[in-house]
Design an enzyme around this catalytic site. Structure first.
Site, PDB file in Angstrom:
ATOM      1  N   GLU A  98       3.152 -23.064 -83.993  1.00 37.10           N
ATOM      2  CA  GLU A  98       2.490 -24.098 -84.066  1.00 37.10           C
ATOM      3  C   GLU A  98       1.414 -24.087 -82.782  1.00 37.10           C
ATOM      4  OE1 GLU A  98       5.724 -26.048 -86.334  1.00 37.10           O
ATOM      5  OE2 GLU A  98       4.835 -24.195 -84.822  1.00 37.10           O
ATOM      6  N   CYS A 131       8.460 -29.066 -84.053  1.00 31.92           N
ATOM      7  CA  CYS A 131       9.544 -29.624 -83.410  1.00 31.92           C
ATOM      8  C   CYS A 131       9.149 -30.922 -82.703  1.00 31.92           C
ATOM      9  CB  CYS A 131       9.907 -28.877 -82.811  1.00 31.92           C
ATOM     10  SG  CYS A 131       9.305 -27.861 -81.523  1.00 31.92           S
TER      11      CYS A 131
END
Length: 316
Positions: A53, A81
């Site tokens: 990401e 996360c």
């Protein structure tokens, strides 16, 4: 285009980094602006480096500027996360970029990405291509549960033979990177005696040679002048393949590759999780259907370099 299409792009990107991210999972990401234009496709490259990401968002920042990401959508094969590890949480940069929609395939029970995103008014949708993404992270799930994952690697010529030099330079570099991440590389002594290979990872970024486990009925002293001793690593011997699970447990090995041909495959086939196969390009080899063997395979992922097909398979 639909959600499944964009998630498939993310999953395929992750497959190309499979086993290179050990002990982390292979994760892919696709970033779209609010009009549906793809801004970036990225995948996690190695443990300790930025996650997919953050790589995708940083790439889009650099190419298009931060304003382009407002109200964007991001597709990730694993839940972003939310906790600090070796790198900052991916949730933080998603919020910073003002991304409006987050789609992910598999949940991560160790994180609270969904909870944090929704608390900040981000639209979250989970479970897109969940089964495909779950298969992608099967090695990571095994490692996380302190279990081994065993990959069998074999390169094949167009006629199905595994003799002689077969792999092209791109594939060599790729599996040398894979080797450099291994806890253990396993071989039968016949391969050693016939080929006298180096079994190193000289074409990888780290050059780290894998530790070896060699199955041999002969006294290990006969191998003292063989090429594999030229690399700095530990070398272990065992005389009974039936002791394989005890051997790898003693060595605390979780990321394991077995290299060999059809004879070695027959010896180890009930201990293999996946196969990594390579073969020269031809019209009929994308799914290794030309193999001159009764091995029944199920394709997980396949791709190609300039001169080679390669892929991950499991036994059908």
């Amino acid at each position: 285009m639909n959600d499944e299409f964009y998630m498939s792009l993310a999953i395929n990107a992750a497959w190309k980094e499979q086993f290179l991210t050990y002990p982390n999972p292979a994760v892919g990401c696709v970033l779209l602006n609010k009009y549906g234009k793809i801004l970036s496709i990225q995948a996690h490259k190695s443990a300790g480096s930025f996650h997919a990401e953050r790589l995708a968002i940083n790439q889009a920042y650099e190419k298009y500027g931060k304003d382009e990401l407002k109200d964007a959508s991001i597709y990730v094969s694993l839940e972003p996360c939310s906790k600090f590890g070796k790198t900052p949480p991916c949730v933080d940069i998603i919020l910073e970029a003002k991304i409006k929609n987050v789609f992910y395939a598999c949940s991560d029970e160790s994180q609270e990405g969904k909870k944090k995103l929704q608390a900040n008014n981000v639209n979250v949708k989970e479970g897109i291509l969940k089964e495909e993404a779950a298969k992608l992270i099967a090695p990571f799930k095994a490692w996380s549960n302190n279990k081994s994952f065993v990959l069998f690697k074999m390169a094949l010529a167009l006629n199905g033979s595994n003799q002689g030099k077969i792999s092209d330079e791109d594939c060599v570099r790729y599996y040398h990177e894979m080797r450099s991440k291994l806890d253990l590389l396993v071989l039968c002594a016949n391969t050693i005696r016939c080929d006298n290979p180096l079994l190193d990872a000289r074409f990888s970024s780290s050059k780290k040679a894998p530790n070896l486990l060699i199955y041999s009925k002969k006294d290990c002293s006969i191998y003292k002048d063989y090429n594999f001793y030229k690399a700095k690593r530990e070398v272990y011997f065992s005389n009974n393949i039936d002791n394989f699970y005890d051997d790898i447990k003693k060595l605390n090995a979780k990321n394991i590759m077995i290299e060999g041909g059809f004879n070695a495959f027959e010896l180890f086939k009930d201990k293999i999780d996946w196969l990594f196969l390579q073969q020269g390009l031809s019209a009929n080899t994308n799914d290794f259907t030309s193999l001159k063997t009764d091995i029944q395979l199920k394709r997980l992922f396949s791709s190609s370099t300039l001169n080679m097909n390669y892929g991950f398979y499991e036994l059908a």
